[in-house]
Design an enzyme around this catalytic site. Structure first.
Site, PDB file in Angstrom:
ATOM      1  N   ASP A 165      93.981  -2.301  87.548  1.00 31.76           N
ATOM      2  CA  ASP A 165      92.975  -1.584  86.776  1.00 31.76           C
ATOM      3  C   ASP A 165      92.913  -2.226  85.389  1.00 31.76           C
ATOM      4  O   ASP A 165      93.693  -3.138  85.088  1.00 31.76           O
ATOM      5  CB  ASP A 165      93.303  -0.085  86.740  1.00 31.76           C
ATOM      6  CG  ASP A 165      94.533   0.246  85.929  1.00 31.76           C
ATOM      7  OD1 ASP A 165      95.421  -0.629  85.799  1.00 31.76           O
ATOM      8  OD2 ASP A 165      94.639   1.379  85.423  1.00 31.76           O
ATOM      9  N   ASP A 174      98.288  -0.975  84.506  1.00 33.04           N
ATOM     10  CA  ASP A 174      99.453  -0.156  84.859  1.00 33.04           C
ATOM     11  C   ASP A 174      99.386   0.315  86.307  1.00 33.04           C
ATOM     12  O   ASP A 174     100.318   0.949  86.799  1.00 33.04           O
ATOM     13  CB  ASP A 174      99.628   1.027  83.901  1.00 33.04           C
ATOM     14  CG  ASP A 174      98.477   2.021  83.928  1.00 33.04           C
ATOM     15  OD1 ASP A 174      97.433   1.733  84.553  1.00 33.04           O
ATOM     16  OD2 ASP A 174      98.611   3.087  83.303  1.00 33.04           O
ATOM     17  N   ASP A 220      93.853  -1.669  82.308  1.00 31.32           N
ATOM     18  CA  ASP A 220      95.015  -1.782  81.426  1.00 31.32           C
ATOM     19  C   ASP A 220      96.277  -2.172  82.178  1.00 31.32           C
ATOM     20  O   ASP A 220      97.365  -2.210  81.609  1.00 31.32           O
ATOM     21  CB  ASP A 220      95.233  -0.513  80.611  1.00 31.32           C
ATOM     22  CG  ASP A 220      95.639   0.688  81.453  1.00 31.32           C
ATOM     23  OD1 ASP A 220      95.196   0.771  82.617  1.00 31.32           O
ATOM     24  OD2 ASP A 220      96.393   1.538  80.955  1.00 31.32           O
ATOM     25  N   SER A 232      91.831   3.267  80.791  1.00 34.48           N
ATOM     26  CA  SER A 232      92.362   3.075  82.136  1.00 34.48           C
ATOM     27  C   SER A 232      91.245   2.682  83.099  1.00 34.48           C
ATOM     28  O   SER A 232      90.564   1.691  82.897  1.00 34.48           O
ATOM     29  CB  SER A 232      93.106   4.336  82.579  1.00 34.48           C
ATOM     30  OG  SER A 232      93.760   4.140  83.798  1.00 34.48           O
TER      31      SER A 232
END
Length: 466
Positions: A238, A242, A240, A97
């Site tokens: 960010d 999400d 990834d 993340s």
């Protein structure tokens, strides 16, 4: 610490120290042992260590007889879409993340295409800790590739907005993917929506141009770029993808809390307006439909609650954590939900925080209202959030929460996740960390000074206990 940080939904650690290929393979084996029969999808964000860890995950799964599907580099919300597309038994997304580059991790998905909830996650954690390694089966599993990882995700997002309405506006958009996984679908989505698009950090090589978390401090250079390119809006993901932070046309950081609140306002306005788009059934067959209910976690801004009440919608809070919010949304058949860290969850797309769904909804709101994003933000109730932390041994936490509840006896107290204290126009949340001997205090009030005062008062009580 010799072990990675492990929770019920996955693990995270420093590559080569607490997170090694052996750890990744063992954890994958534990997941495979608990998952239902079927193939398991494996994807990763753009971190350089991701390919190595993905190889270990594939090897661990195949060693215990599982066939894996290699999706390569993909955003975390895309993984949820792919699990449903392939009718897979679950997925492993290799991502850390917003953590710094030396970290990586593994996020586990259920067969429903969402992050696994606490019950199944606890069983996987116990199996991982109880066994040194899985026993290799004589009949090894195989692997096949997913050649198109993004089209289904784009199509799902497209069903939630008026694509032609957005296309007519020809918005200028700057997207900062920061060399994470978001630029792959980000370009496709924005071009399909007719936007004149500038993407910085598009190549998914994991060489972050700035610290990974999309905060105001980390995005100083991006704020200037939005103005220099004459963009109507700036989007920041960010690694990834999400989470989504927003920058207005003047280069002002609106942040992540506004992402969720503006999405909630637009969805509720659309569902209430004559001729507004009907809400589709929730994906995956888990619910037959949705209701006018909004769910956020208990650390998210009060803005979304105020918006829900404005439209006569029910509002519910969940414990912090994406899986907890998704569980509550499913239980109540919510029309929308998410977390205030820039993580909208649209059940028409999937029960995963999704920056792409957020981008489409914000552009649709701007087109529908014929208004810039700063004007939409200005219409929302205004609050300021302050976040602090303090050292406190875990065994002292129950007494500390009791003392806080006595100290603030005029507030409505809730023990859903730590202790949340609510007043008509402000709130305070104090909860223990899952990974450190600290407690975190978050306060929101009409202005920063009042929020700071709440955190200071909480700190005084915590200090008296420690």
């Amino acid at each position: 610490m010799n072990e990675p940080i492990i929770t019920v939904s996955g693990l995270r650690g420093i590559v080569g120290e607490t997170l090694t290929p052996e750890v990744a393979a063992r954890y994958a084996m534990a997941f495979a042992a608990e998952a239902a029969d079927g193939e398991i999808l494996v994807a990763r964000d753009s971190r350089p260590s991701g390919e190595m860890l993905a190889s270990a995950v594939h090897a661990g799964m195949q060693a215990v007889g599982r066939t894996t599907i290699d999706a390569g580099i993909a955003a975390t919300p895309t993984v949820g879409i792919l699990v449903r597309r392939f009718n897979a038994a679950g997925a492993v997304q290799i991502t850390a993340s917003h953590n710094p580059p030396q970290y990586n991790g593994m996020k586990l998905f259920s067969a429903e295409g969402r992050v696994i909830s606490a019950g199944p996650g606890q069983k996987i954690l116990e199996r991982y800790r109880a066994t040194a390694a899985g026993k290799v089966r004589p009949a090894l599993g195989g692997c096949r590739r997913c050649d198109d990882a993004i089209s289904d995700h784009w199509q799902a997002v497209a069903q939630t907005v008026d694509v032609e309405r957005i296309r007519r506006r020809r918005f200028r958009v700057l997207l900062d993917s920061n060399h994470g996984a978001g630029g792959i679908l980000g370009r496709r989505l924005l071009e399909e929506l007719g936007c004149r698009t500038t993407i910085i950090g598009e190549e998914p090589n994991g060489r972050f141009a700035h610290p990974a978390e999309p905060t105001a401090e980390n995005l100083a250079g991006v704020l200037k770029s939005v103005v220099e390119h004459g963009a109507d809006i700036g989007f920041c993901q960010d690694p990834d993808a999400d989470r989504l932070a927003v920058i207005d046309r003047a280069g002002r950081y609106l942040g992540e809390e506004y992402t969720l609140a503006i999405c909630v306002e637009h969805v509720l306005r659309q569902s209430a307006a004559p001729g507004g788009q009907p809400q589709a059934n929730a994906p995956g067959g888990e619910k037959s439909g949705t209701t006018r209910c909004v769910v956020t976690n208990c650390a998210s801004s009060r803005m979304s609650q105020d918006v829900a009440e404005r439209y006569g919608a029910a509002f519910h809070r969940a414990a912090v954590g994406e899986a907890n919010v998704a569980d509550a949304m499913l239980e109540r058949g919510a029309i929308f939900g998410g977390e205030g860290n820039g993580g909208p969850i649209d059940p028409r797309v999937g029960y995963v925080r999704d920056s792409f769904a957020g981008m489409a909804l914000l552009l649709d709101a701007m087109a529908f209202r014929d208004a810039p994003i700063d004007a939409l933000a200005a219409e929302l109730p205004r609050y300021e959030i302050v976040k602090t932390k303090a050292l406190l041994p875990p065994d002292k936490l129950p007494a500390a929460l009791d003392a806080l509840e006595r100290r603030f006896s005029d507030a409505a107290a809730d023990r859903l996740d730590g202790l949340r204290l609510d007043w008509p126009d402000r709130w305070l949340l104090v909860r223990g960390s899952n990974t450190e001997p600290i407690v975190r205090a978050i306060a929101e009030a009409p202005n920063e000074g009042e929020a700071v005062a709440l955190c200071r008062a909480a700190a005084e009580v915590l200090h008296s206990i420690s």
